[in-house]
Design an enzyme around this catalytic site. Structure first.
Site, mmCIF file in Angstrom:
data_model
loop_
_atom_site.group_PDB
_atom_site.id
_atom_site.type_symbol
_atom_site.label_atom_id
_atom_site.label_comp_id
_atom_site.label_asym_id
_atom_site.label_seq_id
_atom_site.Cartn_x
_atom_site.Cartn_y
_atom_site.Cartn_z
ATOM 1 N N ASP A 1 44.933 26.962 38.412
ATOM 2 C CA ASP A 1 43.466 27.718 39.002
ATOM 3 C C ASP A 1 42.755 28.913 38.398
ATOM 4 O O ASP A 1 42.473 29.447 38.709
ATOM 5 C CB ASP A 1 43.869 27.721 40.954
ATOM 6 C CG ASP A 1 42.803 28.699 41.120
ATOM 7 O OD1 ASP A 1 42.091 28.137 41.075
ATOM 8 O OD2 ASP A 1 42.418 29.356 42.199
ATOM 9 N N GLN B 1 34.182 36.570 40.726
ATOM 10 C CA GLN B 1 35.657 37.088 41.636
ATOM 11 C C GLN B 1 35.026 38.063 42.267
ATOM 12 O O GLN B 1 34.943 38.921 43.425
ATOM 13 C CB GLN B 1 36.827 37.195 41.454
ATOM 14 C CG GLN B 1 38.044 36.485 42.375
ATOM 15 C CD GLN B 1 39.141 36.696 42.038
ATOM 16 O OE1 GLN B 1 39.706 36.013 40.975
ATOM 17 N NE2 GLN B 1 39.751 35.869 43.057
ATOM 18 N N GLU C 1 46.068 30.769 36.761
ATOM 19 C CA GLU C 1 46.849 31.358 37.589
ATOM 20 C C GLU C 1 48.037 30.195 37.669
ATOM 21 O O GLU C 1 47.483 28.605 37.714
ATOM 22 C CB GLU C 1 45.878 30.791 38.894
ATOM 23 C CG GLU C 1 44.541 32.073 39.156
ATOM 24 C CD GLU C 1 44.557 32.697 40.876
ATOM 25 O OE1 GLU C 1 44.222 31.710 41.233
ATOM 26 O OE2 GLU C 1 43.950 34.060 41.308
ATOM 27 N N LYS D 1 35.982 30.509 40.900
ATOM 28 C CA LYS D 1 37.401 29.298 41.233
ATOM 29 C C LYS D 1 36.659 27.887 40.383
ATOM 30 O O LYS D 1 38.182 27.222 40.484
ATOM 31 C CB LYS D 1 37.696 29.569 42.357
ATOM 32 C CG LYS D 1 38.546 31.049 42.531
ATOM 33 C CD LYS D 1 39.538 30.980 42.293
ATOM 34 C CE LYS D 1 40.386 32.628 42.371
ATOM 35 N NZ LYS D 1 41.445 32.567 42.473
ATOM 36 N N ASP E 1 43.044 25.928 48.943
ATOM 37 C CA ASP E 1 44.078 27.043 47.853
ATOM 38 C C ASP E 1 44.580 27.968 48.074
ATOM 39 O O ASP E 1 44.063 28.311 49.615
ATOM 40 C CB ASP E 1 43.141 27.631 46.513
ATOM 41 C CG ASP E 1 43.895 27.891 45.466
ATOM 42 O OD1 ASP E 1 45.002 27.587 45.641
ATOM 43 O OD2 ASP E 1 43.774 28.743 44.752
ATOM 44 N N HIS F 1 51.917 38.091 43.303
ATOM 45 C CA HIS F 1 51.098 37.752 43.417
ATOM 46 C C HIS F 1 49.963 39.138 44.441
ATOM 47 O O HIS F 1 48.834 39.171 43.989
ATOM 48 C CB HIS F 1 50.869 36.548 42.794
ATOM 49 C CG HIS F 1 49.143 35.916 42.614
ATOM 50 N ND1 HIS F 1 48.643 36.519 41.514
ATOM 51 C CD2 HIS F 1 47.683 36.553 43.237
ATOM 52 C CE1 HIS F 1 47.111 36.130 41.680
ATOM 53 N NE2 HIS F 1 46.981 35.989 42.553
ATOM 54 N N THR G 1 48.778 31.274 43.292
ATOM 55 C CA THR G 1 49.260 31.895 42.302
ATOM 56 C C THR G 1 51.185 32.986 42.451
ATOM 57 O O THR G 1 51.137 33.414 43.638
ATOM 58 C CB THR G 1 48.064 33.345 41.691
ATOM 59 O OG1 THR G 1 47.817 32.918 41.488
ATOM 60 C CG2 THR G 1 49.591 33.824 40.053
HETATM 61 MN MN MN Z 1 44.493 30.483 43.012
#
Ligand code: MN
Length: 433
Positions: free
Chosen positions: A239, A246, A205, A259, A133, A140, A366
């Protein structure tokens, strides 16, 4: 043929004898995305979406209708082998499929190979070996960074390196599979010690997924000029993120359990060929931004490396559905809000010799617009949970509640071209066990 060239398969006048394809907003004959599906009670096989139907490619191969170099790959139960073919073979296959679905003479021969999509089950299109990712949605990155570092939202590496991390392939699911609210460790600001329980800040996301085609040998980088030929397709990717987990876990090594509990993808693989008419130039870097190092710079990639795609996020809640209310659109924006191109992500990923394989999946990160109407996560839309969103029927949201369903869509359009879509990327949240 370059990955941005068009041919007769893109002809706006081309129509299909599968009538539902003509004027179809997602899957007209100009699209022809690949996927893996099973008709009711039958085994999974490879197919192509055409209007409200699916053409069984394994059946086409058995009828001897496909080119020899791709016929075997079309008989598998995942797309990895097909993704691993060179671009010329994929283009040849696309031309034959387009020909078969447009020429009336094929209707009778293919009648039994065309299935009603609504009755079929869609599966993950590939066996995903690795999932990475990225974080190339610069608005973002700015919005999230500003919540933590108001004066200094972007870290100094951002404009030199396409930032990314290795994600988890095992928890990727196709559209429609419910997301179980994850439990995790978090430390509320007012608490002295962390606690463990269901996340209270579940978020989505909005991302594009990039399917890797032909791989590279370990130790052999992919030059940026060749990066486009290593891409087999695109999808939508949600996502799902647990923001409270987080915030507590991410330092110093980055995202982990916040995630990796579930990622949702749209199950149709929209090919680079289908997207050729919708290629546009990468927006120029703002004045004063650093020029990327030579291994991340290619003029053709800059000229054709972005996509004219409109992305949308929609939400329905359990109560909205009970009350018969339509989904609410939370945001819309273009996919050009990416600071790095897909080619730059691929070249960077392999620049140290890391080997990519057919069926690997990359997420863009994102994708948000600069303004709130295009924010790609609730973390941004609700200003980190401080500003609830109003929904039809009087409900509000900062983060997702059980019963909420999140729906992403993508539409590619260009003047004089037939628009194509990605199909839906949707999933509902179910309570923690
Ligand atoms: Mn992501």
């Amino acid at each position: 043929m370059n990955w941005w060239d068009t041919d007769a398969t893109h002809d706006p006048a081309r129509q299909s004898w599968v009538e539902s394809a003509n004027g179809h907003g997602q899957f007209p004959i100009q699209n022809l995305p690949f996927g893996v599906f099973s008709p009711p009670g039958e085994e999974p096989r490879i197919g192509v979406a055409i209007g409200d139907a699916i053409l069984d490619l394994a059946a086409c191969a058995r009828l001897g209708l496909l080119p020899p170099e791709s016929a075997e790959a079309c008989g598998k139960q995942v797309l990895n082998a097909l993704m691993g073919l060179d671009t010329a073979s994929r283009v040849a296959l696309r031309r034959i499929i387009s020909h078969m679905l447009s020429e009336e003479g094929f209707r009778r021969a293919l009648d039994a190979a065309v299935h009603d999509a609504a009755a079929c089950t869609l599966h993950l299109p590939a066996r995903v070996g690795d999932y990475t990712d990225f974080y190339v949605g610069i608005h973002h990155a700015n919005n999230i960074g500003r919540q933590f570092r108001p004066d200094n939202p972007l870290l100094p590496n951002y404009k030199h390196v396409p930032i990314g991390y290795h994600g988890r392939a095992s928890s990727i699911r196709p559209s429609g599979v419910p997301v179980v609210r994850p439990r995790g460790q978090r430390k509320p600001p007012e608490a002295d010690t962390p606690l463990f329980g269901p996340t209270t800040r579940l978020d989505y996301e909005l991302e594009l997924g990039v399917w890797i085609g032909a791989g590279n040998a370990l130790g052999t980088p992919i030059p940026i000029a060749e990066a486009g030929s290593h891409v087999a397709g695109f999808c939508l990717l949600n996502d799902w993120s647990a923001r409270d987990v987080q915030a507590w876990e991410y330092q110093p090594l980055g995202p982990f359990l916040a995630k990796n509990f579930h990622s949702t993808i749209s199950p149709w693989v929209v090919t680079p060929e289908a997207l050729a008419p919708f290629r546009i130039g990468q927006p120029p870097r703002p004045e004063g931004d650093p020029h990327p190092l030579p291994h991340l710079w290619d003029e053709a990639d800059q000229a054709h490396g972005a996509l004219a795609l409109t992305l949308e996020v929609w939400l329905t809640t359990a109560r909205m559905r009970e009350d018969g209310l339509s989904p609410q659109r939370l945001s819309t924006g273009p996919a050009t809000n990416m600071y790095w191109t897909v080619g730059q992500m691929v070249a960077h990923h392999a620049s140290n010799g890391c080997n990519l394989n057919p069926g690997d999946l990359l997420g863009t990160g994102t994708i948000s617009a600069p303004t709130p109407d295009g924010y790609g996560s609730l973390m941004e839309l609700s200003s980190g949970g401080k500003a609830p969103l109003a929904l039809p029927g009087g409900e509000t949201r900062t983060f997702l509640e059980d019963g909420d369903e999140v729906i992403f869509t993508a539409t590619a359009s260009a003047p004089g071209r037939v628009s194509i879509g990605f199909g839906a990327c949707r999933a509902s949240v179910v309570p923690a066990p």
